[in-house]
Design a protein around this motif. Structure first.
Motif, PDB file in Angstrom:
ATOM      1  N   ASP A 210       0.954  -1.119   0.132  1.00 38.17           N
ATOM      2  CA  ASP A 210       0.124  -0.082  -0.083  1.00 38.17           C
ATOM      3  C   ASP A 210       0.723   1.346  -0.030  1.00 38.17           C
ATOM      4  N   GLY A 211       1.954   1.296  -0.869  1.00 39.65           N
ATOM      5  CA  GLY A 211       2.884   2.322  -0.954  1.00 39.65           C
ATOM      6  C   GLY A 211       3.824   2.622   0.140  1.00 39.65           C
ATOM      7  N   GLN A 212       3.672   1.760   0.936  1.00 39.39           N
ATOM      8  CA  GLN A 212       4.956   1.933   2.422  1.00 39.39           C
ATOM      9  C   GLN A 212       5.868   0.807   2.064  1.00 39.39           C
ATOM     10  N   VAL A 213       7.245   1.385   2.020  1.00 38.04           N
ATOM     11  CA  VAL A 213       8.325   0.374   2.084  1.00 38.04           C
ATOM     12  C   VAL A 213       8.562  -0.549   3.097  1.00 38.04           C
ATOM     13  N   VAL A 214       8.629  -1.813   2.982  1.00 35.13           N
ATOM     14  CA  VAL A 214       8.611  -2.727   3.955  1.00 35.13           C
ATOM     15  C   VAL A 214       9.874  -3.469   3.972  1.00 35.13           C
ATOM     16  N   HIS A 215      10.798  -3.486   2.907  1.00 31.74           N
ATOM     17  CA  HIS A 215      11.940  -4.241   2.799  1.00 31.74           C
ATOM     18  C   HIS A 215      12.610  -3.438   1.709  1.00 31.74           C
ATOM     19  N   ARG A 216      13.983  -3.321   1.815  1.00 32.82           N
ATOM     20  CA  ARG A 216      15.120  -3.098   0.878  1.00 32.82           C
ATOM     21  C   ARG A 216      16.237  -4.189   1.050  1.00 32.82           C
ATOM     22  N   TYR A 217      16.670  -4.664  -0.176  1.00 38.57           N
ATOM     23  CA  TYR A 217      17.750  -5.838  -0.139  1.00 38.57           C
ATOM     24  C   TYR A 217      18.544  -5.737  -1.568  1.00 38.57           C
ATOM     25  N   ALA A 218      19.678  -6.671  -1.275  1.00 38.43           N
ATOM     26  CA  ALA A 218      20.275  -6.634  -2.398  1.00 38.43           C
ATOM     27  C   ALA A 218      21.188  -8.177  -2.675  1.00 38.43           C
ATOM     28  N   ASP A 219      21.809  -8.459  -3.451  1.00 36.03           N
ATOM     29  CA  ASP A 219      23.030  -9.435  -3.615  1.00 36.03           C
ATOM     30  C   ASP A 219      22.231 -10.690  -3.285  1.00 36.03           C
ATOM     31  N   ILE A 220      21.303 -10.856  -4.019  1.00 39.10           N
ATOM     32  CA  ILE A 220      20.869 -12.479  -4.061  1.00 39.10           C
ATOM     33  C   ILE A 220      21.615 -13.514  -4.474  1.00 39.10           C
ATOM     34  N   ALA A 221      21.654 -14.346  -4.013  1.00 41.30           N
ATOM     35  CA  ALA A 221      22.787 -15.695  -4.335  1.00 41.30           C
ATOM     36  C   ALA A 221      22.115 -17.036  -3.923  1.00 41.30           C
ATOM     37  N   LEU A 222      22.646 -17.826  -4.602  1.00 40.09           N
ATOM     38  CA  LEU A 222      22.089 -19.247  -4.428  1.00 40.09           C
ATOM     39  C   LEU A 222      22.727 -19.656  -2.617  1.00 40.09           C
ATOM     40  N   ASP A 223      21.990 -20.457  -2.006  1.00 33.95           N
ATOM     41  CA  ASP A 223      22.765 -20.719  -0.571  1.00 33.95           C
ATOM     42  C   ASP A 223      22.495 -22.026  -0.309  1.00 33.95           C
ATOM     43  N   PRO A 224      23.422 -23.062  -0.552  1.00 34.13           N
ATOM     44  CA  PRO A 224      23.396 -24.306  -0.213  1.00 34.13           C
ATOM     45  C   PRO A 224      23.170 -24.597   1.357  1.00 34.13           C
ATOM     46  N   ALA A 225      23.383 -23.658   2.176  1.00 37.28           N
ATOM     47  CA  ALA A 225      23.252 -23.958   3.517  1.00 37.28           C
ATOM     48  C   ALA A 225      21.738 -23.634   4.175  1.00 37.28           C
ATOM     49  N   ASP A 226      20.927 -23.058   3.273  1.00 40.50           N
ATOM     50  CA  ASP A 226      19.663 -23.057   3.529  1.00 40.50           C
ATOM     51  C   ASP A 226      18.812 -24.226   3.735  1.00 40.50           C
ATOM     52  N   PRO A 227      18.336 -24.610   5.103  1.00 44.15           N
ATOM     53  CA  PRO A 227      17.742 -25.767   5.133  1.00 44.15           C
ATOM     54  C   PRO A 227      16.510 -25.798   4.496  1.00 44.15           C
ATOM     55  N   MET A 228      15.713 -25.031   4.011  1.00 43.58           N
ATOM     56  CA  MET A 228      14.680 -25.172   3.347  1.00 43.58           C
ATOM     57  C   MET A 228      14.877 -25.492   1.967  1.00 43.58           C
ATOM     58  N   ALA A 229      15.938 -25.473   1.365  1.00 45.62           N
ATOM     59  CA  ALA A 229      16.074 -25.839   0.058  1.00 45.62           C
ATOM     60  C   ALA A 229      17.476 -26.246  -0.306  1.00 45.62           C
ATOM     61  N   ALA A 230      18.194 -26.632   0.743  1.00 42.71           N
ATOM     62  CA  ALA A 230      19.686 -27.221   0.400  1.00 42.71           C
ATOM     63  C   ALA A 230      20.043 -27.946  -0.636  1.00 42.71           C
ATOM     64  N   ALA A 231      19.251 -28.852  -0.736  1.00 49.93           N
ATOM     65  CA  ALA A 231      19.551 -30.094  -1.728  1.00 49.93           C
ATOM     66  C   ALA A 231      19.361 -29.535  -3.243  1.00 49.93           C
ATOM     67  N   ASP A 232      18.247 -28.555  -3.166  1.00 59.54           N
ATOM     68  CA  ASP A 232      17.931 -27.990  -4.647  1.00 59.54           C
ATOM     69  C   ASP A 232      18.915 -26.919  -4.875  1.00 59.54           C
ATOM     70  N   ALA A 233      19.261 -26.118  -3.959  1.00 60.48           N
ATOM     71  CA  ALA A 233      20.404 -25.203  -4.202  1.00 60.48           C
ATOM     72  C   ALA A 233      21.738 -25.765  -4.546  1.00 60.48           C
ATOM     73  N   LYS A 234      21.997 -26.811  -3.902  1.00 66.76           N
ATOM     74  CA  LYS A 234      23.344 -27.625  -4.189  1.00 66.76           C
ATOM     75  C   LYS A 234      23.255 -28.142  -5.662  1.00 66.76           C
ATOM     76  N   ARG A 235      21.996 -28.813  -6.180  1.00 64.40           N
ATOM     77  CA  ARG A 235      22.072 -29.118  -7.470  1.00 64.40           C
ATOM     78  C   ARG A 235      22.247 -27.985  -8.682  1.00 64.40           C
ATOM     79  N   LEU A 236      21.443 -26.963  -8.314  1.00 64.99           N
ATOM     80  CA  LEU A 236      21.426 -25.844  -9.206  1.00 64.99           C
ATOM     81  C   LEU A 236      22.897 -25.199  -9.372  1.00 64.99           C
ATOM     82  N   ILE A 237      23.394 -25.183  -8.322  1.00 70.39           N
ATOM     83  CA  ILE A 237      24.720 -24.540  -8.124  1.00 70.39           C
ATOM     84  C   ILE A 237      25.918 -25.527  -9.181  1.00 70.39           C
TER      85      ILE A 237
END
Length: 271
Positions: A210-237
């Protein structure tokens, strides 16, 4: 397109001149990516089901909106789904309005009640595993009311990736958790709400509710340590020859056990 078409160049963390940087972009025309009548151009991928199978009409068009519907389900049974737009995007603005509906299915996990999201910089639906619950992507999370506790909408979640969170001055800090809460408003279910996403050519991302900034971020990168998708991230890397930076990908609307509607979905590409 598979993940191999993702660019390997590192993203640039935004500096303190965030507003000036945003205003300097050359923008194309706004164009709809949903025609308000059909699911043409969109592909479903629901966990345990093959790409393109819109199992039990999870995604329907009703009253000019894409709706996540569970009318054909007996139980949710953790069949998380996503509806992907056909074209990947790199630098762009996205805007839509959404409304959290009722009721969820009885076996929807407690955390998924009044919970959905818009995924972006996502892998393609064709590259997902049959039983994969979430695409490796960034999620602009949508949260509605569930109980009496405050529940601000607009968190950012990162299945299989990591990001650098930016403060108002442009200083960055690597995200430590899978989901980072927002400073956004608490929105009652049944309320049409405007969601806006901006991804600059530099890689800086801004989320608005609704026009209000709620987040700013950058530097998106694959993360094989993320427990939500570690196997998938490793495969894609591995498929990308070890490259980590994520500079483009698909937009997808989430089905997570709670009905929701999306409409007026438009994109403006930047360069």
């Amino acid at each position: 397109m598979t993940w191999k078409r993702w660019g390997a160049a590192a993203l640039v963390v935004a500096c303190a001149t965030l507003p000036a940087q945003a205003s300097a972009q050359k923008a194309g025309p706004w164009r709809p990516i949903f025609d308000g009548k059909t699911l043409d151009g969109w592909t479903a991928k629901i966990s345990r089901h093959p790409v393109g199978e819109n199992w039990r009409d999870t995604f329907i068009v009703k009253d000019g909106a894409i709706q996540v519907s569970y009318a054909g389900y007996e139980t949710f049974a953790l069949q998380f789904g996503h509806l992907f737009y056909k074209t990947p995007f790199k630098a762009y603005r996205l805007r839509l309005i959404y409304k959290v509906l009722e009721p969820p299915l009885p076996d929807t996990p407690a955390w998924a009640r009044s919970n959905s999201g818009v995924m972006f910089h996502s892998q393609s639906p064709q590259s997902m595993g049959l039983n994969q619950p979430f695409p490796v992507s960034v999620e602009f999370q949508i949260l509605g009311k569930d109980g009496d506790e405050p529940r601000p909408t607009g968190a950012v979640c990162t299945p299989g990736v990591s990001i650098t969170l930016l403060d108002a001055s442009g200083a960055g800090k690597r995200q430590a958790e899978h989901c980072t809460p927002s400073t956004g408003p608490n929105i009652p279910n049944g309320t049409w709400t405007k969601l806006e996403l901006e991804v600059l050519p530099s890689g800086q991302v801004t989320e608005k509710i609704d026009g209000q900034v709620v987040h700013r971020y950058a530097d998106i990168a694959l993360d094989p340590a993320d427990p939500m998708a570690a196997a998938d991230a490793k495969r894609l890397i591995a498929e990308r020859g070890g490259a980590l930076a994520v500079t483009e990908g698909y937009i997808a609307l989430q089905s997570e056990g709670h009905p929701i509607a999306f409409k007026d979905i438009e994109v403006q590409e930047l360069r």
